[in-house]
Design an enzyme around this catalytic site. Sequence first.
Site, PDB file in Angstrom:
ATOM      1  N   VAL A  44      57.893  28.756  45.506  1.00 46.36           N
ATOM      2  CA  VAL A  44      57.368  28.885  44.147  1.00 46.36           C
ATOM      3  C   VAL A  44      57.304  30.349  43.735  1.00 46.36           C
ATOM      4  O   VAL A  44      57.674  30.730  42.629  1.00 46.36           O
ATOM      5  CB  VAL A  44      55.970  28.228  44.056  1.00 46.36           C
ATOM      6  CG1 VAL A  44      55.302  28.595  42.739  1.00 46.36           C
ATOM      7  CG2 VAL A  44      56.085  26.717  44.193  1.00 46.36           C
ATOM      8  N   GLY A 183      42.899  26.859  30.535  1.00 43.87           N
ATOM      9  CA  GLY A 183      42.560  27.492  31.813  1.00 43.87           C
ATOM     10  C   GLY A 183      42.725  28.993  31.741  1.00 43.87           C
ATOM     11  O   GLY A 183      43.842  29.484  31.535  1.00 43.87           O
ATOM     12  N   GLY A 185      42.507  31.279  33.989  1.00 46.69           N
ATOM     13  CA  GLY A 185      42.757  31.932  35.279  1.00 46.69           C
ATOM     14  C   GLY A 185      43.914  32.896  35.157  1.00 46.69           C
ATOM     15  O   GLY A 185      44.428  33.138  34.064  1.00 46.69           O
ATOM     16  N   GLU A 206      38.759  28.082  28.169  1.00 47.08           N
ATOM     17  CA  GLU A 206      38.256  28.123  29.554  1.00 47.08           C
ATOM     18  C   GLU A 206      36.920  27.416  29.611  1.00 47.08           C
ATOM     19  O   GLU A 206      36.036  27.652  28.794  1.00 47.08           O
ATOM     20  CB  GLU A 206      38.136  29.599  30.001  1.00 47.08           C
ATOM     21  CG  GLU A 206      37.344  29.840  31.282  1.00 47.08           C
ATOM     22  CD  GLU A 206      37.930  29.148  32.507  1.00 47.08           C
ATOM     23  OE1 GLU A 206      39.144  29.295  32.751  1.00 47.08           O
ATOM     24  OE2 GLU A 206      37.163  28.442  33.208  1.00 47.08           O
ATOM     25  N   ILE A 273      45.384  24.917  34.908  1.00 49.94           N
ATOM     26  CA  ILE A 273      44.000  24.720  35.338  1.00 49.94           C
ATOM     27  C   ILE A 273      43.858  24.903  36.843  1.00 49.94           C
ATOM     28  O   ILE A 273      42.792  24.683  37.394  1.00 49.94           O
ATOM     29  CB  ILE A 273      43.501  23.319  34.961  1.00 49.94           C
ATOM     30  CG1 ILE A 273      44.533  22.273  35.400  1.00 49.94           C
ATOM     31  CG2 ILE A 273      43.264  23.223  33.461  1.00 49.94           C
ATOM     32  CD1 ILE A 273      43.966  20.907  35.571  1.00 49.94           C
ATOM     33  N   GLY A 274      44.908  25.300  37.493  1.00 47.94           N
ATOM     34  CA  GLY A 274      44.819  25.491  38.936  1.00 47.94           C
ATOM     35  C   GLY A 274      45.982  24.838  39.639  1.00 47.94           C
ATOM     36  O   GLY A 274      46.893  24.321  38.993  1.00 47.94           O
ATOM     37  N   ARG A 275      45.964  24.902  40.936  1.00 47.51           N
ATOM     38  CA  ARG A 275      47.070  24.350  41.708  1.00 47.51           C
ATOM     39  C   ARG A 275      46.522  23.452  42.809  1.00 47.51           C
ATOM     40  O   ARG A 275      45.401  23.640  43.274  1.00 47.51           O
ATOM     41  CB  ARG A 275      47.899  25.481  42.323  1.00 47.51           C
ATOM     42  CG  ARG A 275      48.489  26.423  41.275  1.00 47.51           C
ATOM     43  CD  ARG A 275      49.352  27.485  41.938  1.00 47.51           C
ATOM     44  NE  ARG A 275      50.520  26.929  42.591  1.00 47.51           N
ATOM     45  CZ  ARG A 275      51.667  26.631  41.961  1.00 47.51           C
ATOM     46  NH1 ARG A 275      51.787  26.845  40.658  1.00 47.51           N
ATOM     47  NH2 ARG A 275      52.678  26.137  42.630  1.00 47.51           N
ATOM     48  N   ALA A 323      50.496  34.620  47.650  1.00 47.28           N
ATOM     49  CA  ALA A 323      51.679  34.794  48.484  1.00 47.28           C
ATOM     50  C   ALA A 323      51.413  35.720  49.661  1.00 47.28           C
ATOM     51  O   ALA A 323      51.813  35.445  50.795  1.00 47.28           O
ATOM     52  CB  ALA A 323      52.825  35.346  47.630  1.00 47.28           C
ATOM     53  N   HIS A 447      47.330  64.943  42.086  1.00 43.51           N
ATOM     54  CA  HIS A 447      46.953  65.153  40.683  1.00 43.51           C
ATOM     55  C   HIS A 447      48.217  65.374  39.870  1.00 43.51           C
ATOM     56  O   HIS A 447      49.120  66.048  40.328  1.00 43.51           O
ATOM     57  CB  HIS A 447      46.048  66.380  40.578  1.00 43.51           C
ATOM     58  CG  HIS A 447      45.607  66.668  39.165  1.00 43.51           C
ATOM     59  ND1 HIS A 447      44.669  65.892  38.525  1.00 43.51           N
ATOM     60  CD2 HIS A 447      45.993  67.633  38.293  1.00 43.51           C
ATOM     61  CE1 HIS A 447      44.488  66.379  37.311  1.00 43.51           C
ATOM     62  NE2 HIS A 447      45.280  67.434  37.137  1.00 43.51           N
TER      63      HIS A 447
END
Lengths: 475, 571
Positions: A44, A183, A185, A206, A273-275, A323, A447
């Site tokens: 994926v 979602g 996320g 959300e 909404i998520g996995r 991952a 810097h």
Amino acid sequence: MSDITKTHLAVIGAGPGGYAAAFLAADLGLDVTVIDPEKNPGGVCLYRGCIPSKALLHVAKLINETREAKKWGITFASPDINVQQLRDWKNDVVKKLTGGLGQLIKQRKINHIQGRAHFLDSNTIEIINENSDKSRLQFDYAVLATGSRPAKIPALSVDSPRLLNSTSALNLEDVPKSLLVIGGGYIGLEMGSVYAALGSKVSVVEMMPNILPGADKDLIKILKKSLDEKFDKIMVNAKVTNMKALDDGIRVSFEGDDVHQNNQKFDKVLMSIGRQPNSDGLGLENTSVKTDQKGFVVVDDQRRTADPSIYAIGDIAGEPMLAHKASHEGHVAVEAIAGHKVAFEPQAIPAVVFTNPEMAWAGLTEEQAKQQGRNVEVMRFPWAASGRALTMDRTDGLTKLIVDPETERILGMGIVGAGAGELIAEGVLAIEMAANVTDLKLSIHPHPTLSETVMESAEMFFGQSTHIYRPRRKK
Amino acid sequence: MAIEFKIPELGENITSGKVASVLVSAGDTVEENQSVLELETDKAVLEVPSEVAGTVKEVKVSEGDEVEVGQIVIIFEEGQEQAEAPAEQTQDKKSAKQEEEGKEQATQPVEETPTPAEETPDSEQPQTTKAAAQTIEFKVPNLGENVDAGSVAKILVSVGDQIKKDNTLLELETDKAVVEVPAEQSGTIKEILIKEGDQVDVGQHILTIETSESAETKTGAQKEEQTKTETEPSKTETESAPAPKKEEPAPAPQSTTKPKQERSDQGKRPLVPAAPSVRRFAREIGLDIVNVPGSGPGGRIGIEDVKVYSKRLHQQRAASDTVLKGVQAEALPDFSKWGEVDRQSMNKVRETTARHLSYAWTTIPHVTQFDKADITNLEALRKQYGPKAEEAGGKLTVTAILLKIIEGALKKFPQFNASIDMQNKEIIYKHYYNIGVAVDTERGLLVPVVKNINTKNIIELSKELRELSKKARDRKLALEDMQGGNFSISNLGGIGGTAFSPVVNAPEVAILGVSRAEMEPVYQDGQFVPRLRMPLALSYDHRLIDGADAARFLRWVCEALEQPFLLSLEG
């Protein structure tokens, strides 16, 4: 076909967990077979996740910068977006990377079988290839790395090509006029950012009181300010109650605090909404592997499942579904199989949201410290005091350190701002090496760079930050 | 076919004997179970029965020889051959037989080569023969001085694991350190009776191990099977490693608790201030990094810290090993062979006493000095002032008076108020006066300590002693009531006896044993007069105290008992 072949180690799934495991196993001299439905490794992450989304986000950033350039006296015409070409370029990136991995498989003499695996018992899998041919493979050990897939809410599922998930959103069929992201996320915000830059009117809904649940509020605040400008609206404490597929869009009903219009039509809707872990359909019931209620495979700290010959890594083995966590677990599992005394025991797993600005954190968050009732000191260095941020006109950033007041050890780091994803690696190293604030303070940072904000926030612990006057409170 | 007859098993712990008489000679026909030798062992004279029937071809020992179990003593010809022989004693056969004998004699020296010393020693034989499929209760071994319990930090084996002797089975966290518990024997883990986090006591049965031939052959078979696969080395490595493997030890509780632990990987384990390389190093050498004290800023753990900690653990283990060796070397016989027995687990007091006294006895070179004190006058005083003590709630016992006298003696002889630190080659002199008094309780011997004796008078001491004894009998003594003693007194006078030699209560260096006072005729001024004399015994640590000093110490104590004024004068 009733071929039975044998291998010492079968790696099932060739995402960043699986291929890292397979490569290390080959490097350690083990006989490895990788089973994956794709022609080349990648999973994926490479095909439908991290990589293509980052290619698109790079483009989104460029588009945003051409708009911002107006302030600096450079005006560009509105971009002429050739979606076909953009898609090709993105696909090309994926092809190059996965093709490269395919080469590495060959060079390492790893046996690669294209197909899907199904466990027959604790030491045998059946592989079904794209032509539905079946073969059998016996193994001494297996590493389960089948990953995850986008979760669905069955009640809200509508049968419409206008309902996207992360995979179809990445296919970039077109640029819809309006897009609702369900979602808030990281996937939703990243894809929302891409579509917003390409010209879609993006709304996010959300359920929780804030986007990116779990992350620190001070970081989110800065990100949200930027997203509020780019997105049409972000509704929190709100949820979708109904969706209806129309010919020209999807009608969505909302419920909640931030909702001004209870009923709205969107050209497309992205469900992010998520996995959920891909632990079903693998024949795990024919082994002793155990899964928990959410479908994650239960593993010990060597990533060994309840079945002694089967290990599990990556998304299927539990949160966080990232991952880089999968690759590390893959290494641990393979080393364990090779007989090394190892364990999965990271002290910090970095999380990065590739929005604009980016947001990244590692180790203990302020939120977690609060929940644990742990006494910490927090240093916040605003990027307005960073020379480099000013030269980029990107003062929308903050670097924070979470420090143990007793040992002065760095427990966590959080960054929001351009390039936060790159900067966080220093925090991970600091946490893993048990660095204290003095170590960070005394390490010379180049810097002018954004990395100086890390050193300066360490100096703040002692009330001595060069570019911020904030004397240390007397205890 | 010649058969070698070796000295069989003679009994528990008998490895050798002296041939008292040889009952057969070459050419004799011997039945099975017929006695062929008489052996004199240090326990008894045994008749050694033959395990074979046949003709004695050669007797390889003679009377007075020392023989060991397993040594070849007689060469037989097997019975069947022998049975045919007398029936048809043709010349041919005989010569053939002689030829055969010649051959055998030629080969005999080779077969004989295993000298008695090389033969399997007796102590091992019962294990290998009897141990076929024997299950052994693996108990928490001694973890070191004064450590009698711990919590299970980590279980490193699972049911079904093949373990080798000295493989680490689990890690126990005691209040002093994390101790790795090694296997005492090779075998297969049958049963795990504990889980991580459990409190276990020394001696507690925690694992069941099957030590058996079958287990070994199983390993062999498995290995063979593995050699078939090309990549076998890595597998065997993991198989033999004591890492968790095969069946989960306790499937039910684990499957419910584990996922949660694993889910929040970062939350559960404390954030250890050590770099990944250091953490891995610790894991590789089998230490839990959580227990390693760090010497860097903020307790940061470096690789050196891990090495130092590991060394310390090994020293601790080595120290406890040496203490145990003398105590545990001999296997117990099967007492039930001689009559009915029943086994009861030791209570905690017994267990601690056994361990502590073994330690004291094996590490301290003991000498006991005896003397007698004339307490005729003291008894009169004791009776006279007894009521005063009673008023104060005490009892004016000889022990109470002795506490004060010993305090005086400790002041006069400071080496008795000391401890030895052999590791640092130092003597620790104490400037406080705490004396332990052995109390006989239902549970066993307890030694509460009367503290700061120099600040108390005898009446106060008698009162405190009474309270402590009561506490001991009522099981109310706190740990601290039994700690901090410099010297001990064991008074068995109430029971009787003429003398005994007490064991020094390490790390103290001396103990006074008191026996029953008896009226004795004492020759005084030209005549025998009856005097009440109390036998005293002073056991002391000869590493620190010389005999002359011990004699002086005990004499001073006797004199102080005889002339209590001495106490005020010198004590």
